[in-house]
Design an enzyme around this catalytic site. Structure first.
Site, PDB file in Angstrom:
ATOM      1  N   TYR A 126      36.342  45.232  29.538  1.00 25.95           N
ATOM      2  CA  TYR A 126      37.810  45.304  29.526  1.00 25.95           C
ATOM      3  C   TYR A 126      38.343  45.592  30.930  1.00 25.95           C
ATOM      4  O   TYR A 126      39.275  44.918  31.406  1.00 25.95           O
ATOM      5  CB  TYR A 126      38.257  46.387  28.545  1.00 25.95           C
ATOM      6  N   LEU A 127      37.760  46.577  31.602  1.00 23.42           N
ATOM      7  CA  LEU A 127      38.239  46.946  32.945  1.00 23.42           C
ATOM      8  C   LEU A 127      38.006  45.807  33.938  1.00 23.42           C
ATOM      9  O   LEU A 127      38.828  45.585  34.835  1.00 23.42           O
ATOM     10  CB  LEU A 127      37.537  48.226  33.421  1.00 23.42           C
TER      11      LEU A 127
END
Length: 214
Positions: A126-127
């Site tokens: 996600y990051l």
């Protein structure tokens, strides 16, 4: 400004729509995926527009001069949706905005997007996606602001934050309503132009904090 909120029906998105609607400076358009979400957006004071980040949604950016991107795939979806929404959807929004000459683009990102490998294992994909979207925006030539909050809460707004290029003590969280205020205020506070910064709950009123980012 005529502001398009992408991700308007999300937990933070609804706060953004409400914040914009309560401002005399802005007219708000709320981009939603489903027609059944339209009534709620109208109740919040927005003009809803149905569009899908995974399709061509360029028409949603017509006749607006600012975009707030607050869409997210959510914690219950897989990597494919994270890639499609958080990374590629955001990139498409940036490209459409550039093509249409939109003046302002404010991105809701996340702490850790600049260094995904330092985050928890379950958040690294996600990051990385958020970081790729942020980099695409920075390279676009648009007048951007990238806001990276820490952990989000459903607490009531305090109206006070800490904002800095890098916050040392990341142990606090921040109410979604305060994140929304930061995103909306960033549209018109020149000190946030071409800035990437982190936010958490703090002791400084939002407007003052945004004018003194270091």
């Amino acid at each position: 400004m005529n502001v398009l909120v992408i991700g308007a029906n999300g937990n933070t998105g609804r706060h953004i729509v409400k914040e914009l609607s309560n401002s005399s400076q802005h007219f708000v358009r709320a981009m939603i995926r489903k027609t059944e979400q339209a009534n709620e957006m109208e109740d919040l004071g927005a003009r809803p527009i149905v569009a899908d980040l995974e399709q061509d949604f360029s028409y949603a950016l017509e006749n607006v001069n600012a975009v707030i991107f607050a869409a997210g795939s959510g914690g219950s979806t897989g990597d494919d949706k994270t890639l499609a929404i958080d990374q590629e959807g955001a990139k498409k929004a940036v490209d459409y905005a550039k093509k249409m000459g939109i003046e302002r683009f404010v991105m809701l990102s996340s702490m850790g997007a600049d260094n995904p490998s330092s985050g928890p294992d379950e958040l690294q994909f996600y990051l990385k996606a958020k970081g790729a979207a942020d980099a695409h925006l920075k390279e676009s030539g648009l007048n951007y602001t990238i806001v990276r909050p820490g952990s989000l809460s459903f607490d009531d707004s305090t109206g006070k934050i800490e904002a800095a290029t890098s916050i040392t003590d990341k142990s606090r969280d921040i109410p979604r309503a305060d994140v929304a205020k930061v995103l909306v205020d960033s549209l018109t506070i020149e000190e946030t132009n071409h800035k990437v910064f982190e936010i958490l709950s703090g002791d400084t009123p939002v407007e003052e904090a945004l004018k003194n980012i270091h």
